[in-house]
Design a protein around this motif. Structure first.
Motif, mmCIF file in Angstrom:
data_model
loop_
_atom_site.group_PDB
_atom_site.id
_atom_site.type_symbol
_atom_site.label_atom_id
_atom_site.label_comp_id
_atom_site.label_asym_id
_atom_site.label_seq_id
_atom_site.Cartn_x
_atom_site.Cartn_y
_atom_site.Cartn_z
ATOM 1 N N LEU A 1 0.872 -1.234 0.015
ATOM 2 C CA LEU A 1 0.105 -0.083 -0.058
ATOM 3 C C LEU A 1 0.729 1.374 0.011
ATOM 4 C CD1 LEU A 1 -2.722 -0.925 2.528
ATOM 5 C CD2 LEU A 1 -2.983 -0.751 -0.039
ATOM 6 N N ARG A 2 2.175 1.214 0.316
ATOM 7 C CA ARG A 2 2.860 2.497 0.155
ATOM 8 C C ARG A 2 3.013 2.996 -1.078
ATOM 9 N NH1 ARG A 2 8.228 0.611 2.660
ATOM 10 N NH2 ARG A 2 7.056 0.878 4.568
ATOM 11 N N GLY A 3 2.748 4.399 -0.833
ATOM 12 C CA GLY A 3 2.798 5.248 -2.026
ATOM 13 C C GLY A 3 1.537 5.172 -2.895
ATOM 14 N N GLN A 4 0.496 4.806 -2.313
ATOM 15 C CA GLN A 4 -0.814 4.610 -2.768
ATOM 16 C C GLN A 4 -1.803 6.097 -2.799
ATOM 17 O OE1 GLN A 4 -1.637 2.179 -5.189
ATOM 18 N NE2 GLN A 4 0.263 1.541 -4.739
ATOM 19 N N ALA A 5 -1.360 6.779 -1.877
ATOM 20 C CA ALA A 5 -2.345 7.976 -1.474
ATOM 21 C C ALA A 5 -1.901 9.092 -2.454
ATOM 22 C CB ALA A 5 -1.793 8.366 -0.104
ATOM 23 N N GLY A 6 -0.635 9.165 -3.271
ATOM 24 C CA GLY A 6 -0.532 10.129 -4.298
ATOM 25 C C GLY A 6 -0.066 11.339 -3.755
ATOM 26 N N GLU A 7 -0.174 12.504 -4.214
ATOM 27 C CA GLU A 7 0.388 13.813 -3.613
ATOM 28 C C GLU A 7 -0.486 14.123 -2.747
ATOM 29 O OE1 GLU A 7 3.101 15.556 -4.417
ATOM 30 O OE2 GLU A 7 3.938 13.802 -5.718
ATOM 31 N N GLY A 8 0.223 14.563 -1.528
ATOM 32 C CA GLY A 8 -0.632 14.888 -0.187
ATOM 33 C C GLY A 8 -0.419 16.363 0.048
ATOM 34 N N LEU A 9 -1.158 17.055 0.784
ATOM 35 C CA LEU A 9 -0.913 18.533 1.153
ATOM 36 C C LEU A 9 0.259 18.675 1.826
ATOM 37 C CD1 LEU A 9 -4.591 18.630 2.291
ATOM 38 C CD2 LEU A 9 -3.691 19.417 0.160
ATOM 39 N N ASP A 10 0.822 19.922 1.618
ATOM 40 C CA ASP A 10 1.810 20.373 2.476
ATOM 41 C C ASP A 10 1.496 20.924 3.833
ATOM 42 O OD1 ASP A 10 0.856 22.878 1.888
ATOM 43 O OD2 ASP A 10 2.627 23.495 0.519
ATOM 44 N N THR A 11 2.303 21.164 4.662
ATOM 45 C CA THR A 11 2.029 21.791 6.076
ATOM 46 C C THR A 11 1.254 22.972 5.930
ATOM 47 O OG1 THR A 11 4.139 20.646 6.840
ATOM 48 C CG2 THR A 11 2.997 22.257 8.077
ATOM 49 N N ASP A 12 1.572 23.966 5.169
ATOM 50 C CA ASP A 12 0.738 25.175 5.080
ATOM 51 C C ASP A 12 -0.695 24.852 4.861
ATOM 52 O OD1 ASP A 12 2.985 26.652 5.884
ATOM 53 O OD2 ASP A 12 3.703 26.945 3.764
ATOM 54 N N ALA A 13 -0.797 24.029 3.660
ATOM 55 C CA ALA A 13 -2.201 23.712 3.234
ATOM 56 C C ALA A 13 -2.755 23.033 4.450
ATOM 57 C CB ALA A 13 -2.267 22.872 1.991
ATOM 58 N N ILE A 14 -2.448 21.880 5.204
ATOM 59 C CA ILE A 14 -3.121 21.160 6.231
ATOM 60 C C ILE A 14 -3.404 22.332 7.252
ATOM 61 C CG2 ILE A 14 -3.013 19.508 8.136
ATOM 62 C CD1 ILE A 14 -0.888 17.936 6.013
ATOM 63 N N MET A 15 -2.333 23.190 7.652
ATOM 64 C CA MET A 15 -2.729 24.228 8.567
ATOM 65 C C MET A 15 -3.911 25.284 8.388
ATOM 66 S SD MET A 15 -0.812 23.418 11.035
ATOM 67 C CE MET A 15 -1.007 24.849 12.269
ATOM 68 N N ALA A 16 -3.921 25.601 7.160
ATOM 69 C CA ALA A 16 -5.053 26.361 6.731
ATOM 70 C C ALA A 16 -6.450 25.669 6.705
ATOM 71 C CB ALA A 16 -4.765 27.038 5.150
ATOM 72 N N LEU A 17 -6.344 24.368 6.388
ATOM 73 C CA LEU A 17 -7.600 23.808 6.324
ATOM 74 C C LEU A 17 -7.841 23.529 7.824
ATOM 75 C CD1 LEU A 17 -7.131 20.742 4.052
ATOM 76 C CD2 LEU A 17 -8.855 22.422 3.809
ATOM 77 N N THR A 18 -7.106 23.362 8.665
ATOM 78 C CA THR A 18 -7.333 23.186 10.158
ATOM 79 C C THR A 18 -8.038 24.716 10.834
ATOM 80 O OG1 THR A 18 -5.489 21.645 10.421
ATOM 81 C CG2 THR A 18 -6.296 22.544 12.469
ATOM 82 N N ARG A 19 -7.357 25.633 10.235
ATOM 83 C CA ARG A 19 -7.687 26.873 10.840
ATOM 84 C C ARG A 19 -9.146 27.399 10.293
ATOM 85 N NH1 ARG A 19 -1.958 28.538 9.935
ATOM 86 N NH2 ARG A 19 -1.004 27.920 11.825
#
Length: 77
Positions: free
Chosen positions: A56-74
């Motif tokens: 399963l390793r590598g199946q998720a594709g491109e993820g969000l960077d830290t800034d995008a995750i923090m923006a979603l969280t906020r």
């Protein structure tokens, strides 16, 4: 699990065993006799098949960077 020997001396290796050992078409296998007379089936190349997690390793594709995750969280996104 059991299987039947054909008139040519062939047997079908049950799918759960093939999956466990990572055996597929063209794979080579070894039969080894143990001291107590039983026989062990193993892959001839002694490599271990990838675990279900490694497959399963590598199946998720491109993820969000830290800034995008923090923006979603906020709630900024």
């Amino acid at each position: 699990m059991s299987t039947t020997v054909t008139v040519k001396g062939q047997v079908t290796i049950p799918k759960p065993v093939r999956d466990l050992l990572g055996i597929g078409p063209g794979s080579k296998v070894d039969f080894r006799r143990t001291a107590d007379g039983s026989v062990i089936l193993s892959r001839a190349d002694d490599t271990r098949p990838a675990s279900r997690f490694e497959r399963l390793r590598g199946q998720a594709g491109e993820g969000l960077d830290t800034d995008a995750i923090m923006a979603l969280t906020r709630g900024d996104a």
